[in-house]
Design an enzyme around this catalytic site. Structure first.
Site, PDB file in Angstrom:
ATOM      1  N   THR D  93       0.865  -1.177   0.000  1.00 33.55           N
ATOM      2  CA  THR D  93       0.000   0.000   0.000  1.00 33.55           C
ATOM      3  C   THR D  93       0.898   1.222   0.000  1.00 33.55           C
ATOM      4  OG1 THR D  93      -1.703  -1.156   1.249  1.00 33.55           O
ATOM      5  CG2 THR D  93      -1.772   1.255   1.278  1.00 33.55           C
ATOM      6  N   LYS D 169      -6.928   1.175  -3.282  1.00 31.54           N
ATOM      7  CA  LYS D 169      -6.575   0.590  -1.992  1.00 31.54           C
ATOM      8  C   LYS D 169      -6.659   1.651  -0.892  1.00 31.54           C
ATOM      9  CE  LYS D 169      -4.499  -1.777   1.281  1.00 31.54           C
ATOM     10  NZ  LYS D 169      -5.230  -2.694   2.131  1.00 31.54           N
ATOM     11  N   LYS D 238      -1.186   6.764   9.061  1.00 25.72           N
ATOM     12  CA  LYS D 238      -0.403   6.798   7.823  1.00 25.72           C
ATOM     13  C   LYS D 238      -1.313   6.676   6.612  1.00 25.72           C
ATOM     14  CE  LYS D 238       1.054   3.366   5.868  1.00 25.72           C
ATOM     15  NZ  LYS D 238       1.486   2.131   5.192  1.00 25.72           N
TER      16      LYS D 238
END
Lengths: 296, 296, 296, 296
Positions: D93, D169, D238
C-alpha cells in the site's frame, strides 16, 4: 422621552441607568422585582407589570433568549396592550426566525419594531460604550436614536428587515467563538513546542490581532482564568446554535460551526458549564494531553 | 556590520535594503541575478555564489520554503564554507522538522543559528515595520539585534530552541487562515439575509475585530478583490500543511485545520490558484449558491 | 388481536396490510382518507377519527416526524380517549426528547407504551422483512410481539426506557449517512484518478462492505440514480438533526455530524431537495470540480 | 513459474507460502533473514540479496510503506539488475505519487509493472482469500494472474495506470477508517442513553451493516478488545495521510479525513500507539466523559 425598559439583568440594568442619566423618563419592569431597586434609586419608576412599562413612546427590552422573549413579549398579550405607533426596541440576541415572527406581530398591530442587539459586556454597557446594531424602518430608528446614543458609543444601521440585525449579531458572536477556538488550538500547538500561550499570544495580540476580541479572550486563555464566566460555555453553545439555525433556514453551510459545537459540548461534558467559553482552550489542551506531558 | 543576505524576493529585497540604509556592509546573492541590481544601486555588493555572501559576521537568508532552504543552505555545502562563529539568521517560514535539523547542522559546525521568521507583507518590510520572532542562543540574538531592529519595528524573543520561532510563525499564519475562513463563512450567512459583507465587516472590523489582520483581509473580502494575490491560496495551503505537520509530530489535534485544508483545496480545484487566500470567501459563497440567489 | 393503525404513508400502509394478512382485526385511520381505501379493500375497517382507531387492545402508529406525532397523539387528546391497559406501539422515528415525553404521558394515564422504530424501506415493509427495534416494559413487548412478527423478520429488544429504541434508530440512520458520505468522498477521489465509482464500489461492496446498506446506496451512487428519492435529502438532514439533538442533551460530541450537516445543506442549497440523500455524492464531486475535468 | 518474493512480514510470508504450495519455484528475500526460514522449510529458495530474488520471470514484493519500497526497490539499484521483460508485482500500500514514479522507472528499463495491493489480514492471506486489486498492462496482468489466483480469492482489474490500484486501496482503507469512526461516535451516543455498544452493534451488524468490515471492527468495539492490534493506530494515521496526499495532488476535498486525522492523533496523544485503530471508540467515549458517568 417616555421610555419603558423590560429586563434588568447585568446588561439591561446598565443600559436603563444610562437612559435615566440622559434625562429620559424611564419606567422599568423585571420578572424578579429586586432588580428594579437600584434603578428606582436613580430615579426610574417601577412598573408592576410589563404592560405598564409599555405605556410610553418607546419600549426597550433586554431579555435573555428566545424563550424569555416569547413568554414576556408574545405569549403574554403585551403587544395587544401597547398603543399604535409605539416603538419597541428589542436588544436581545434572538434567533432569526423569532426576529421575523416579532416583526410580523408588531406590524399587524401598528407597532414599530426595531431590532437592536448590542456588542459589549456589562462594563461597556455601564460606560455607555456599546456598539448597537439597528434594523427597522428608518423613521423608527431615527426616533429612538437619542436613546441608542445614550446607551452606546455607536449605532450601526443595517437596513429595514429586523432579522438583519439578528443575523449580524449572531454572525459576530460566531466570529468570537471562532477566534477563541483558533487561539485554543494554536496555543495547544505552541505549548507542545515549549512556547507558552502567554508568550505566543503576547506577540499576536499586540500585532496582527491587536483588537478587543483577541486581547480580551487572549488574556483569559494566557492566564487560564475562566471563572467567573463573562460569557459561559452554555451561552456560547446556544449562540452557535442560533448561527446553525439561521444557516439551516437559509441553506448556508458553516463548517467551523460543527467544530465549535463539538468543542463546546466536550467542554460541557467535562462538567465545566460554569466556565467562560474561552475554556475551549482546556479542551484543545486535553485532546493533546498537554498537562500530562508538562508534568502537571 | 558585515552582513550577507541570500534570497531577494519581494520580502528579502526590502529587508536587505533596510540593512544597507542602516549603514551595514551588505553582500547579496540571489538565484536569478537580476534581483540583485536594485540592491547594488543602493550600495550593496553582489556575490556570485552563496558562499561569498556568507563570509561576513552574519548571514541573513529569506528563502521561499523548505525545499529552497534545503537546496541553498543544506545540500549546497554552504555551511561548510562558513567560518566558525558566524551567525546565520534564517527569516524563512519553514517546518518545525527542518528548523530542528538546521539547528543541529549549525551546531555541529560551530555556527550560531537564529530562527527569525517575520510577520508583515512587503510594504511593511519596506517601511522596516516587520514583527520579527527570534529564537536562538541569547548571545547570538543580542549580536544580531541591530540588524533585526533595522528591518523591523519590534523583535519578539521566544527562547533558545529555534523550532519555537518556527512554530510561532506557523501558528500565527494558522490564526490568519482561521480569521479569513471565519469571515468567509459568516459573510455567506449575512449575505443570505441581505446584509452585505461590506456592511457587516464594517461593523466588526471597527469594533471587536479592529486589528490589522481583520481589517486587511476584511477589506479584500468586502471588495472581492483577490487579485493580485498578496498571499496566494497555494501558499496558504502550504502553511496549513506546516501546521498539520508540526501538529502530527507533537500529537496535537487541530480541528480547524481540516476545515481550512478542504476549503483551500476546493478553491484551488476551481482553478483559482493565483488568487489571494481571502478568496476562501468565494468557496463559502459557492457552497450556499449565493450568486444564483442574488441573480448574478 | 384488535388493533388500530394510524398513519398510512408508504411504510404504514405496507405494515398495516401485513397485520390484516396475519388475521388481526385492524382499524385504520389516516389524515387524508384516500390512503385508507386500499386497506379497506383488504379487509381493514376505516375509522373516522384517531380516537375510534384507538379502541382496540393495541394502537400502532407510523407518523412522519415529531410534529405529526405531537399533533395527532399528544395535542389531540387521543391519549385521554384510550382505555387503561391499551398498548401504544409507536413506529415513528422521533427525537429522544419526544420519546421521553411520550413515555411519561402514557404512564400518567395507565397506558402501555412501546417504542418500535423500524429499519427498512417500503418494499421490505411489504415483504414483512423489517427489522423492528423495541423498547418498553417486557410484558408490553411480549403482548405485541405477534404483531411485530407479522410486520418484520426480527424484533430487537433494547430494554425498558423507550428513548433507547429512539436513540438506536437515530444512531442507525447516522451510520447510513456516514456510509453514504464516505462513499461520496472516496469515489470523488478515485474518479480524479480515473477509477469510476462503479468500478471502485463493485470491489468494495462485494468484499469488505458486502452489506445491504453499502450495496443499496453504492448502486445509486454508481449509477447516479437519485430520483425518485427512496429517502430524500431533507429527511436525511432531519435525521442528522435528531442525532445532534440527542447528542446535545447527553453532551456527546459527534464530529461526523458537522460534516454530514454541511454536505446535506450544500446539496439542498443547490435546489436538489427532491433527490435521494445518496446525492451527497454530487456535492463531493462538485467540490472537486470533477465534471469540468471529465469534460461534461 | 519462477518467482521472486521480497518482504516476508506476516502478509508476505503467507502470500509466498501459497505460491510455493501452488507449485511455483519461489525464491525469497527479507531484510532480516530469520523470516526466510519457514519458507525455506516449505521448499522456497532463499536469496542472499534482493537482486538474486529478482532473477525469475516475476518478482513480487510486499514491503511496509513508501520508505521501504523506495529503499529496497528504487534506491538500491535493484531495477537495473532485472532482465527486460520481467514483471514486478508490487503488493504494498503506497502513495499515488510513488506508484506513478515506480511505473515510470520500470517503463524506462523495459520492465513490466503491476500494482497489486490487497485487502485482507494475515489470516485471509494464509487462506488464500485475499481480494487483489490489479492495475497495469493487460498482458502483464494476464501473465501473473496464476500467481494472483494462488494468493487470493478474486482479482479486481482496475485499468492500466498503476496509481489506479493505489488510489483504490487507499480509498478502501479510508472507507474502513470512516466505518470505525462512525461506529465509535454512535456507540458513544447510544451508551449515553443506556444502550451498550454490544447491543446496538448486534442489531446493525446483523442487518444493514452485515459485512466483514462492520462485523470485524464492530466486535472489537463491542468487546473493547484493542490489543493485540490487527492494524495499529499509527498505520491508520499513515493511511489517512496517503488519502490526504492523493487528494491534495488531485485537488479533492475530503471532509471526513480531517475528522479521522484528529481522532487518530488524539488516540495517539494518549499514548495508545500500540492499539488497534478501532480504539478510535475510546476517543469518542472520552470526549463525552462516558466512563465517569458510568461510574468506572
Amino acid at each position: 422621552m417616555k421610555v419603558g425598559f423590560i429586563g434588568l439583568g447585568a446588561m439591561g440594568s446598565a443600559m436603563a441607568s444610562n437612559l435615566v442619566a440622559a434625562g429620559h423618563t424611564v419606567t422599568v419592569w423585571n420578572r424578579s422585582a429586586a432588580a428594579c431597586e437600584p434603578l428606582a434609586s436613580l430615579g426610574a419608576r417601577v412598573a408592576s407589570t410589563p404592560e405598564r412599562a409599555a405605556q410610553g413612546e418607546v419600549l426597550c427590552s433586554m431579555l435573555a433568549n428566545d424563550r424569555a422573549v416569547r413568554e414576556v413579549i408574545l405569549d403574554s398579550g403585551l403587544l395587544d396592550a401597547m398603543d399604535r405607533g409605539t416603538v419597541h426596541v428589542n436588544h436581545a440576541t434572538i434567533s432569526v426566525a423569532l426576529a421575523q415572527e416579532l416583526a410580523a406581530e408588531h406590524a399587524r398591530r401598528g407597532l414599530d419594531y426595531v431590532a437592536a442587539p448590542v456588542f459589549g459586556r456589562p462594563d461597556m454597557a455601564a460606560a455607555a460604550k456599546l456598539n448597537i446594531l439597528a434594523a427597522g424602518k428608518p423613521a423608527a430608528i431615527e426616533r429612538v436614536r437619542p436613546l441608542l446614543e445614550a446607551m452606546g458609543s455607536k449605532v450601526w444601521p443595517l437596513g429595514e428587515a429586523p432579522e438583519r440585525a439578528s443575523v449580524a449579531k449572531i454572525a459576530g458572536n460566531f466570529m468570537l467563538a471562532s477566534a477563541i477556538e483558533s487561539m485554543a488550538e494554536v496555543t495547544a500547538l505552541t505549548r507542545a513546542y515549549g512556547v507558552s500561550a502567554a508568550d505566543f499570544l503576547e506577540v499576536m495580540t499586540n500585532t496582527l490581532f491587536a483588537s478587543p476580541a483577541y486581547q480580551g479572550y487572549g488574556r483569559l486563555i494566557a492566564e487560564q482564568r475562566f471563572k467567573p464566566a463573562g460569557f459561559s460555555l452554555p451561552l456560547g453553545f446556544k449562540d452557535v446554535g442560533l448561527a446553525q439555525a439561521a444557516a439551516e433556514s437559509a441553506r448556508v453551510p458553516l463548517p467551523f460551526a460543527g467544530v465549535l459545537r463539538d468543542s463546546l459540548l466536550e467542554a460541557m461534558a467535562a462538567g465545566d458549564e460554569d466556565l467562560d467559553w474561552s475554556a475551549l482552550s482546556l479542551v484543545a489542551a486535553k485532546r493533546a494531553h498537554l498537562d500530562e506531558r508538562e508534568g502537571h
